[in-house]
Design a protein around this motif. Structure first.
Motif, mmCIF file in Angstrom:
data_model
loop_
_atom_site.group_PDB
_atom_site.id
_atom_site.type_symbol
_atom_site.label_atom_id
_atom_site.label_comp_id
_atom_site.label_asym_id
_atom_site.label_seq_id
_atom_site.Cartn_x
_atom_site.Cartn_y
_atom_site.Cartn_z
ATOM 1 N N UNK A 186 26.301 20.332 19.026
ATOM 2 C CA UNK A 186 26.035 18.900 18.806
ATOM 3 C C UNK A 186 24.789 18.684 17.954
ATOM 4 N N UNK A 187 23.624 19.298 18.329
ATOM 5 C CA UNK A 187 22.480 19.138 17.414
ATOM 6 C C UNK A 187 22.730 19.777 16.052
ATOM 7 N N UNK A 188 23.543 20.861 16.034
ATOM 8 C CA UNK A 188 23.900 21.475 14.755
ATOM 9 C C UNK A 188 24.698 20.508 13.890
ATOM 10 N N UNK A 189 25.586 19.759 14.562
ATOM 11 C CA UNK A 189 26.398 18.758 13.852
ATOM 12 C C UNK A 189 25.505 17.642 13.318
ATOM 13 N N UNK A 190 24.556 17.227 14.154
ATOM 14 C CA UNK A 190 23.577 16.233 13.704
ATOM 15 C C UNK A 190 22.748 16.812 12.560
ATOM 16 N N UNK A 191 22.557 18.148 12.630
ATOM 17 C CA UNK A 191 21.775 18.830 11.600
ATOM 18 C C UNK A 191 22.455 18.902 10.252
ATOM 19 N N UNK A 192 23.749 18.561 10.207
ATOM 20 C CA UNK A 192 24.410 18.517 8.889
ATOM 21 C C UNK A 192 23.746 17.470 7.998
ATOM 22 N N UNK A 193 23.027 16.534 8.654
ATOM 23 C CA UNK A 193 22.280 15.548 7.866
ATOM 24 C C UNK A 193 21.204 16.234 7.035
ATOM 25 N N UNK A 194 20.699 17.382 7.550
ATOM 26 C CA UNK A 194 19.687 18.151 6.801
ATOM 27 C C UNK A 194 20.282 18.636 5.477
ATOM 28 N N UNK A 195 21.438 19.327 5.577
ATOM 29 C CA UNK A 195 22.097 19.821 4.365
ATOM 30 C C UNK A 195 22.530 18.694 3.459
ATOM 31 N N UNK A 196 22.981 17.599 4.079
ATOM 32 C CA UNK A 196 23.435 16.449 3.289
ATOM 33 C C UNK A 196 22.287 15.852 2.480
ATOM 34 N N UNK A 197 21.135 15.683 3.133
ATOM 35 C CA UNK A 197 19.963 15.139 2.429
ATOM 36 C C UNK A 197 19.491 16.098 1.343
ATOM 37 N N UNK A 243 13.252 18.308 13.906
ATOM 38 C CA UNK A 243 13.393 18.313 15.381
ATOM 39 C C UNK A 243 14.746 18.813 15.891
ATOM 40 N N UNK A 244 15.824 18.580 15.149
ATOM 41 C CA UNK A 244 17.136 19.041 15.640
ATOM 42 C C UNK A 244 17.172 20.564 15.777
ATOM 43 N N UNK A 245 16.405 21.284 14.925
ATOM 44 C CA UNK A 245 16.410 22.743 14.989
ATOM 45 C C UNK A 245 15.746 23.245 16.270
ATOM 46 N N UNK A 246 14.694 22.556 16.706
ATOM 47 C CA UNK A 246 14.034 22.913 17.960
ATOM 48 C C UNK A 246 14.995 22.679 19.123
ATOM 49 N N UNK A 247 15.644 21.528 19.135
ATOM 50 C CA UNK A 247 16.605 21.200 20.203
ATOM 51 C C UNK A 247 17.732 22.225 20.227
ATOM 52 N N UNK A 278 8.163 19.704 16.726
ATOM 53 C CA UNK A 278 7.809 20.272 15.423
ATOM 54 C C UNK A 278 7.227 21.681 15.543
ATOM 55 N N UNK A 279 7.445 22.317 16.711
ATOM 56 C CA UNK A 279 6.983 23.697 16.878
ATOM 57 C C UNK A 279 7.765 24.619 15.954
ATOM 58 N N UNK A 280 7.038 25.475 15.269
ATOM 59 C CA UNK A 280 7.689 26.411 14.356
ATOM 60 C C UNK A 280 7.930 25.855 12.965
ATOM 61 N N UNK A 281 7.468 24.616 12.695
ATOM 62 C CA UNK A 281 7.757 24.021 11.377
ATOM 63 C C UNK A 281 6.992 24.737 10.259
ATOM 64 N N UNK A 282 5.783 25.239 10.566
ATOM 65 C CA UNK A 282 5.002 25.937 9.519
ATOM 66 C C UNK A 282 5.712 27.209 9.053
#
Length: 315
Positions: A186-197, A243-247, A278-282
């Motif tokens: 589910x968060x991966x599906x929401x994460x398609x917005x990342x690739x889309x953007x 944030x979706x990647x952390x979730x 945002x942990x791990x964002x760096x």
């Protein structure tokens, strides 16, 4: 690819879509994904370790990116830095290959019979559709990658739970069924917005740049230009959707149990606040920006090479 209230695509629609499928996009995408992930896998490992850092005692504590890399190297050497590399390379290669394959097929299908170019929203929707189709196929590999990366056998004496990618896939399926292989979907599906953007920004930046230089819209860019466009589009997408990647990573972690996405969000917010998301964002930005540049440069060059080769055969 249907709007709300529309019927499912007919057989003729799918046939028209598959006419636009080109193996060159698959081969070029796989090449870029594999090379970039082999080169930068240790930073992906660091990102995952930081993303799930929730205070659990069994987890090793790291002071920063370099400390994390040094600790893993000291405990497990090069092998430790490449924990989970097999599913990561398989997943990345397959994901990029399928993503480019589906994205270009959908884009070509939508422009068929049209003289004007796609709008920004159409690029966005095409990329989101391609991402959803890709995730349906590759999610089990991402679960496996996360599980392998979160084996802390160098820190405690516990036996390794998984021996490798295929062992992990089998054990997850046996113990948790299909649901286990699709944790984080589910968060991966929401994460398609990342690739889309990212793809929307990439397409528009290329187009605007060529227009600025008064070149043809599809003109090939130089390596430096591809790197600049890819880096800008990736940084924009990461900042908007991290944030979706952390979730997702926390849902896929074998050491913690959550009832679902809402539970992860609530517990992370309660214990760690906004910083928890945002942990791990760096390490992620340090890894994904050059990874994206490598992927797109390899993709564009392999694609143009294959298309030129095809043209020569036709002549």
């Amino acid at each position: 690819m249907t709007g709300q209230g529309q019927s499912a695509p007919s057989a003729s629609t799918w046939g028209a879509l598959f006419r636009h499928v080109r193996y060159e996009n698959l081969v070029a995408g796989v090449s870029g994904g594999v090379l970039s992930n082999l080169a930068l896998h240790p930073l992906d490992l660091v990102k995952i370790r930081f993303a799930v850092s929730d205070g659990l005692e069994l987890r090793p504590q790291y002071k920063g990116i370099l400390h994390c890399l040094a600790t893993i190297w000291k405990l497990d050497g090069l092998r430790g830095l490449y924990q989970g590399v097999t599913p990561n390379v398989w997943g990345a290669g397959l994901s990029w290959g399928l993503y480019f394959l589906f994205y270009n097929a959908i884009k070509s299908y939508k422009t068929e019979g049209r003289s004007e170019r796609l709008e920004a929203t159409e690029y966005l929707i095409s990329a989101a559709e391609a991402g959803a189709m890709t995730l349906c196929i590759t999610n089990p590999l991402w679960v496996t990658k996360t599980r392998l990366m979160l084996q802390y056998d160098g820190v405690n004496s516990a036996q390794r739970q998984y021996k490798g990618m295929f062992d992990a896939l089998v054990k997850i399926y046996k113990c948790e069924g299909v649901r286990g292989l699709y944790k984080g979907f589910v968060p991966g599906l929401l994460g398609t917005s990342h690739g889309a953007l990212q793809f929307m920004a990439y397409e528009l930046l290329k187009l605007k740049y060529n227009q600025h230089l008064q070149r043809l819209p599809e003109a090939q860019l130089s390596t430096a230009e591809y790197i600049s466009v890819a880096a800008l589009s990736k940084i924009f997408a990461v900042a908007a959707t991290y944030p979706y990647q952390v979730v997702r990573a926390r849902l896929q972690d074998q050491h913690m149990s959550y009832s679902g996405v809402v539970d992860v969000i609530a517990r992370t917010w309660r214990k760690e606040g906004i910083r928890g998301f945002y942990k791990g964002i760096a390490p992620n930005l340090i890894r994904v920006t050059p990874a994206c540049c490598i992927t797109f440069v390899v993709y564009e060059n392999v694609l143009h090479f294959l298309l030129d080769l095809q043209e020569k055969k036709v002549r």
